[in-house]
Motif scaffolding. Structure first.
Motif, PDB file in Angstrom:
ATOM      1  N   LEU A  48     -23.581 -39.034  -0.244  1.00  0.00           N
ATOM      2  CA  LEU A  48     -24.549 -38.621   0.767  1.00  0.00           C
ATOM      3  C   LEU A  48     -25.957 -38.976   0.302  1.00  0.00           C
ATOM      4  CD1 LEU A  48     -25.254 -36.296  -1.206  1.00  0.00           C
ATOM      5  CD2 LEU A  48     -24.374 -34.702   0.433  1.00  0.00           C
ATOM      6  N   ARG A  49     -26.931 -38.663   1.158  1.00  0.00           N
ATOM      7  CA  ARG A  49     -28.302 -38.975   0.774  1.00  0.00           C
ATOM      8  C   ARG A  49     -28.731 -38.019  -0.337  1.00  0.00           C
ATOM      9  NH1 ARG A  49     -32.276 -38.888   5.355  1.00  0.00           N
ATOM     10  NH2 ARG A  49     -33.682 -38.576   3.589  1.00  0.00           N
ATOM     11  N   ASN A  50     -29.490 -38.564  -1.286  1.00  0.00           N
ATOM     12  CA  ASN A  50     -29.739 -37.857  -2.536  1.00  0.00           C
ATOM     13  C   ASN A  50     -30.441 -36.516  -2.342  1.00  0.00           C
ATOM     14  OD1 ASN A  50     -31.712 -38.319  -5.482  1.00  0.00           O
ATOM     15  ND2 ASN A  50     -29.574 -37.728  -5.467  1.00  0.00           N
ATOM     16  N   ASP A  51     -31.344 -36.432  -1.359  1.00  0.00           N
ATOM     17  CA  ASP A  51     -32.087 -35.173  -1.206  1.00  0.00           C
ATOM     18  C   ASP A  51     -31.245 -34.065  -0.580  1.00  0.00           C
ATOM     19  OD1 ASP A  51     -32.030 -36.499   1.205  1.00  0.00           O
ATOM     20  OD2 ASP A  51     -34.077 -36.000   1.770  1.00  0.00           O
ATOM     21  N   MET A  52     -29.990 -34.360  -0.207  1.00  0.00           N
ATOM     22  CA  MET A  52     -29.086 -33.349   0.333  1.00  0.00           C
ATOM     23  C   MET A  52     -28.022 -32.942  -0.686  1.00  0.00           C
ATOM     24  SD  MET A  52     -30.037 -32.583   3.408  1.00  0.00           S
ATOM     25  CE  MET A  52     -31.801 -32.773   3.135  1.00  0.00           C
ATOM     26  N   ASP A  53     -28.176 -33.387  -1.946  1.00  0.00           N
ATOM     27  CA  ASP A  53     -27.115 -33.236  -2.949  1.00  0.00           C
ATOM     28  C   ASP A  53     -27.088 -31.850  -3.591  1.00  0.00           C
ATOM     29  OD1 ASP A  53     -24.929 -34.492  -4.322  1.00  0.00           O
ATOM     30  OD2 ASP A  53     -26.194 -34.570  -6.116  1.00  0.00           O
ATOM     31  N   GLY A  54     -28.143 -31.073  -3.410  1.00  0.00           N
ATOM     32  CA  GLY A  54     -28.079 -29.662  -3.803  1.00  0.00           C
ATOM     33  C   GLY A  54     -28.277 -29.355  -5.269  1.00  0.00           C
ATOM     34  N   ALA A  78     -23.264 -49.302  -7.782  1.00  0.00           N
ATOM     35  CA  ALA A  78     -24.492 -48.511  -7.616  1.00  0.00           C
ATOM     36  C   ALA A  78     -25.093 -48.815  -6.244  1.00  0.00           C
ATOM     37  CB  ALA A  78     -25.481 -48.825  -8.729  1.00  0.00           C
ATOM     38  N   ASP A  79     -24.571 -48.111  -5.235  1.00  0.00           N
ATOM     39  CA  ASP A  79     -24.991 -48.394  -3.853  1.00  0.00           C
ATOM     40  C   ASP A  79     -25.619 -47.181  -3.184  1.00  0.00           C
ATOM     41  OD1 ASP A  79     -22.805 -46.768  -3.619  1.00  0.00           O
ATOM     42  OD2 ASP A  79     -21.610 -48.144  -2.385  1.00  0.00           O
ATOM     43  N   ASN A  80     -26.000 -46.186  -3.982  1.00  0.00           N
ATOM     44  CA  ASN A  80     -26.544 -44.963  -3.382  1.00  0.00           C
ATOM     45  C   ASN A  80     -27.741 -44.476  -4.205  1.00  0.00           C
ATOM     46  OD1 ASN A  80     -26.707 -42.893  -1.546  1.00  0.00           O
ATOM     47  ND2 ASN A  80     -25.013 -41.706  -2.402  1.00  0.00           N
ATOM     48  N   PRO A  81     -28.914 -45.031  -3.926  1.00  0.00           N
ATOM     49  CA  PRO A  81     -30.078 -44.771  -4.772  1.00  0.00           C
ATOM     50  C   PRO A  81     -30.450 -43.297  -4.857  1.00  0.00           C
ATOM     51  CG  PRO A  81     -30.523 -46.538  -3.201  1.00  0.00           C
ATOM     52  CD  PRO A  81     -29.211 -45.953  -2.827  1.00  0.00           C
ATOM     53  N   GLY A  82     -31.026 -42.926  -5.995  1.00  0.00           N
ATOM     54  CA  GLY A  82     -31.475 -41.550  -6.195  1.00  0.00           C
ATOM     55  C   GLY A  82     -31.216 -41.106  -7.621  1.00  0.00           C
ATOM     56  N   GLN A  83     -31.260 -39.810  -7.806  1.00  0.00           N
ATOM     57  CA  GLN A  83     -31.034 -39.192  -9.114  1.00  0.00           C
ATOM     58  C   GLN A  83     -29.756 -38.363  -9.006  1.00  0.00           C
ATOM     59  OE1 GLN A  83     -33.214 -40.005 -11.672  1.00  0.00           O
ATOM     60  NE2 GLN A  83     -34.001 -41.374 -10.083  1.00  0.00           N
ATOM     61  N   TRP A  84     -28.739 -38.732  -9.758  1.00  0.00           N
ATOM     62  CA  TRP A  84     -27.422 -38.149  -9.549  1.00  0.00           C
ATOM     63  C   TRP A  84     -26.922 -37.432 -10.799  1.00  0.00           C
ATOM     64  CZ3 TRP A  84     -26.157 -37.972  -4.650  1.00  0.00           C
ATOM     65  CH2 TRP A  84     -26.682 -38.939  -3.780  1.00  0.00           C
ATOM     66  N   LEU A  85     -26.699 -36.159 -10.653  1.00  0.00           N
ATOM     67  CA  LEU A  85     -26.176 -35.386 -11.762  1.00  0.00           C
ATOM     68  C   LEU A  85     -24.778 -35.878 -12.129  1.00  0.00           C
ATOM     69  CD1 LEU A  85     -27.507 -32.984 -13.244  1.00  0.00           C
ATOM     70  CD2 LEU A  85     -25.904 -31.487 -12.029  1.00  0.00           C
ATOM     71  N   THR A  86     -24.503 -35.906 -13.411  1.00  0.00           N
ATOM     72  CA  THR A  86     -23.207 -36.335 -13.948  1.00  0.00           C
ATOM     73  C   THR A  86     -22.865 -35.321 -15.014  1.00  0.00           C
ATOM     74  OG1 THR A  86     -23.704 -38.648 -13.472  1.00  0.00           O
ATOM     75  CG2 THR A  86     -22.064 -38.215 -15.196  1.00  0.00           C
ATOM     76  N   TYR A  90     -28.979 -28.545   5.614  1.00  0.00           N
ATOM     77  CA  TYR A  90     -28.521 -29.802   5.026  1.00  0.00           C
ATOM     78  C   TYR A  90     -28.043 -30.690   6.179  1.00  0.00           C
ATOM     79  CZ  TYR A  90     -28.524 -27.496   0.439  1.00  0.00           C
ATOM     80  OH  TYR A  90     -28.885 -26.840  -0.718  1.00  0.00           O
ATOM     81  N   ARG A  91     -28.414 -31.974   6.117  1.00  0.00           N
ATOM     82  CA  ARG A  91     -28.090 -32.869   7.233  1.00  0.00           C
ATOM     83  C   ARG A  91     -27.897 -34.273   6.670  1.00  0.00           C
ATOM     84  NH1 ARG A  91     -30.059 -35.619  11.753  1.00  0.00           N
ATOM     85  NH2 ARG A  91     -29.219 -34.695  13.659  1.00  0.00           N
ATOM     86  N   PHE A  92     -26.723 -34.841   6.894  1.00  0.00           N
ATOM     87  CA  PHE A  92     -26.451 -36.171   6.332  1.00  0.00           C
ATOM     88  C   PHE A  92     -25.256 -36.804   7.039  1.00  0.00           C
ATOM     89  CE2 PHE A  92     -24.735 -32.735   3.711  1.00  0.00           C
ATOM     90  CZ  PHE A  92     -23.379 -33.007   3.713  1.00  0.00           C
ATOM     91  N   SER A  93     -25.182 -38.151   6.938  1.00  0.00           N
ATOM     92  CA  SER A  93     -24.069 -38.907   7.526  1.00  0.00           C
ATOM     93  C   SER A  93     -22.840 -38.820   6.639  1.00  0.00           C
ATOM     94  CB  SER A  93     -24.445 -40.386   7.659  1.00  0.00           C
ATOM     95  OG  SER A  93     -25.534 -40.537   8.512  1.00  0.00           O
ATOM     96  N   LEU A  94     -21.686 -38.822   7.287  1.00  0.00           N
ATOM     97  CA  LEU A  94     -20.420 -38.729   6.556  1.00  0.00           C
ATOM     98  C   LEU A  94     -19.812 -40.124   6.458  1.00  0.00           C
ATOM     99  CD1 LEU A  94     -19.115 -35.488   8.265  1.00  0.00           C
ATOM    100  CD2 LEU A  94     -20.106 -35.720   5.969  1.00  0.00           C
ATOM    101  N   ALA A  95     -19.798 -40.658   5.248  1.00  0.00           N
ATOM    102  CA  ALA A  95     -19.420 -42.060   5.063  1.00  0.00           C
ATOM    103  C   ALA A  95     -17.924 -42.251   4.843  1.00  0.00           C
ATOM    104  CB  ALA A  95     -20.196 -42.652   3.885  1.00  0.00           C
ATOM    105  N   HIS A  96     -17.240 -41.235   4.300  1.00  0.00           N
ATOM    106  CA  HIS A  96     -15.836 -41.424   3.931  1.00  0.00           C
ATOM    107  C   HIS A  96     -15.008 -40.226   4.369  1.00  0.00           C
ATOM    108  CE1 HIS A  96     -16.979 -44.809   1.416  1.00  0.00           C
ATOM    109  NE2 HIS A  96     -17.914 -44.065   0.862  1.00  0.00           N
TER     110      HIS A  96
END
Ligand code: C2O
Ligand code: CU
Length: 511
Positions: free
Chosen positions: A138-144, A483-491, A161-167
């Motif tokens: 999803l979009r990074n600013d909706m990742d919580g 890497a097709d989803n730009p942003g900061q992603w917790l791992t 929270y509002r985002f497109s559902l890709a899968h």
């Protein structure tokens, strides 16, 4: 105490203006890590000037990625979810806890792939909270993730929270603040594909959990005790051990194990017909427990892991780590059958019943023979052809060395660092990125990457697509992603106590 555990999570500061906090913090962190990370990046990218500018959660690149996901004329699936303190009956055992909409698991949300999901979350808790949509690209600013992608939702406030559902697939949601998910704050999110034929007659969501909140200690108190006394201490029972998990099976012993919010003496009964084909969507919402799941008298055919299809694989039982999902098909016999989720390496199990006819209901101690049969793990599975990633040479490889234990307190690290001292892992949009999870500890870690579904590539080049994968002691798991989803992603490790004790890092898109 909660305030302090929150501080730990967000890295030591709690700021009303998230954007500034976030950007300045990322910049400081990334700049502070110039040594290795930047040098590696420069080497990979063939550049001489290692200037790493992180792509923020609301950057134009994030907007562009969301636009690319959006479907023309998409409709919106809207929901409201209230988190709050409640008293819940687990089936004769009543507990005070925190839950969504007063129920455990929380409300089932469903939508179609391509739709926009819109969920207004009202925080009725005494503490700040967020919602993370586990497994979604999803979009990074909706990742919580507080302090990284948003500021937390304060008590008595709400956020949409509002985002497109890709899968399509089996997903779930939970808070990303402290140990809140080890209370009752978790719920399933099922994204349907209307064009998928679905070779089954009915489906059921089966949410597994380990439970202790309201039985004497809160999860926050357990974490404090782990920090002060170390793990596996007398008061919490013996040392859990499992061959399947490669040794140590957990740090916390729970008094109850739940299936769909019920303890084993008062199981949920699912009615069905003999000969029916059921799709069971298994979700492990536990804090510190992997489950081994079997249905008495039946084999299970695994069709999906973490929402994505695999080549169907049939066995007697499945292993499912914290955060993971496994979808299975079963063809039902005639009778009353126990669906048992044994707490792997621990004492106890969860139970539900599937009833297609007469027959005595099995009791809570039933352990079907299938549990000791062929256990399906990630190593058995292959991605379905239509979700295979191209087998490219990675543009960049990051090693994540997983360490920790009792030495020097209850502390779990990635590359020698706890999250408050994190060195983000830089990536650039468009790269094929290889993550090598190298477990140098004596315990398994279900490692989760936000915003992406990687492909496991160990012995098999074509392992399953997953967002959470068990890495056993002294094992290395290779996970490739695009890497097709730009942003900061917790791992991070999805053992909530390991994550809180430091085992988290950030996959950081940089310009
Ligand atoms: Cu369920 Cu950060 O994840
Ligand atoms: Cu862990």
């Amino acid at each position: 105490m909660r305030e302090s555990s929150f501080r730990r999570r967000v890295g030591g500061s709690y700021h009303p203006e998230p954007k500034q906090l976030r950007l300045s913090r990322r910049q400081v962190l990334v700049a502070g890590g110039t040594g290795l990370a930047a040098a590696a990046l420069a080497a990979c990218a063939g550049q001489t000037a290692p200037l790493l500018r992180p792509i923020g959660p609301r950057g134009p690149e994030v907007e562009a990625a969301e636009r690319a996901r959006a479907v023309a004329g998409a409709t919106t699936a809207s929901f409201k979810v209230n988190s709050g303190a409640v008293t819940v009956d687990l089936g004769g055992v009543t507990v005070d806890t925190w839950a969504y909409d007063g129920v455990i698991p929380g409300p089932l949300l469903t939508a179609d792939v391509g739709q926009i999901l819109e969920v207004t979350v009202a925080n009725g808790l005494p503490d700040p909270t967020t919602v993370h949509w586990h497994g979604l690209a999803l979009r990074n600013d909706m990742d919580g993730v507080p302090g990284l992608t948003q500021s937390p939702i304060a008590p008595r406030e709400s956020m949409t929270y509002r985002f497109s559902l890709a899968h399509p697939g089996t997903y779930w949601f939970h808070p990303h603040v402290g140990t809140q998910l080890d209370r009752g704050l978790y719920a399933p999110l099922i994204i349907n594909d209307p064009s998928e034929p679905g070779a089954y007659d009915a489906e059921h969501v089966i949410v597994l959990d380990d439970w202790l909140d309201g039985t004497g200690e809160t999860p926050d108190q357990v974490l404090d005790r782990l920090r002060s006394e170390g793990m596996d201490m007398g008061g919490m029972g013996g040392s859990p051990a499992s061959e399947e998990l490669g040794g140590d099976a957990g740090d916390v012993v729970y008094p109850y194990y739940l299936v769909n919010g019920r303890i084993g003496t008062a199981p949920q009964a699912i009615d069905a017909l003999p000969g029916q084909r059921l799709r069971l969507r298994l979700i492990n919402a536990g804090g510190d427990t992997a489950f081994r799941v079997a249905l008495g008298g039946h084999q299970l055919t695994v069709t999906h892991t973490d929402g994505f299809p695999v080549q169907p694989f049939t066995g007697d039982a499945v292993l499912i780590g914290m955060g993971e999902r496994v979808d299975v098909l079963v063809t039902l016999g005639d009778g009353a059958f126990p669906l048992v989720s044994v707490a792997e390496g621990k004492d106890g199990a969860g139970l539900a019943l599937i009833r297609t006819g007469d027959g005595a209901a099995p009791g809570p101690d039933i352990r079907p023979a299938e549990l000791a049969g062929r256990v399906v793990t990630v190593r058995d599975l292959r991605a379905a052809d239509d979700v295979l990633l191209a087998d490219r040479r990675p543009d960049r490889t990051h090693e994540l060395v997983l360490e920790g234990g009792m030495d020097g307190g209850y502390r779990w690290t990635i590359n020698g660092r706890t999250f408050d001292r994190v060195e983000p892992l830089p990536v650039r949009a468009g790269e094929t990125v290889r993550l090598r999870f190298i477990n140098r500890s004596m315990m398994f870690h279900p490692m989760h990457v936000h915003g992406h579904t990687f492909q496991v590539r160990n012995e098999q080049r074509d392992g399953p697509r997953k967002d959470t994968v068990i890495v056993r002691p002294m094992e290395t798991v290779v996970a490739d992603l695009v890497a097709d989803n730009p942003g900061q992603w917790l791992t991070h490790c999805h053992n909530i106590y390991h994550g809180e004790a430091g085992m988290m890092t950030t996959l950081s898109y940089v310009l």
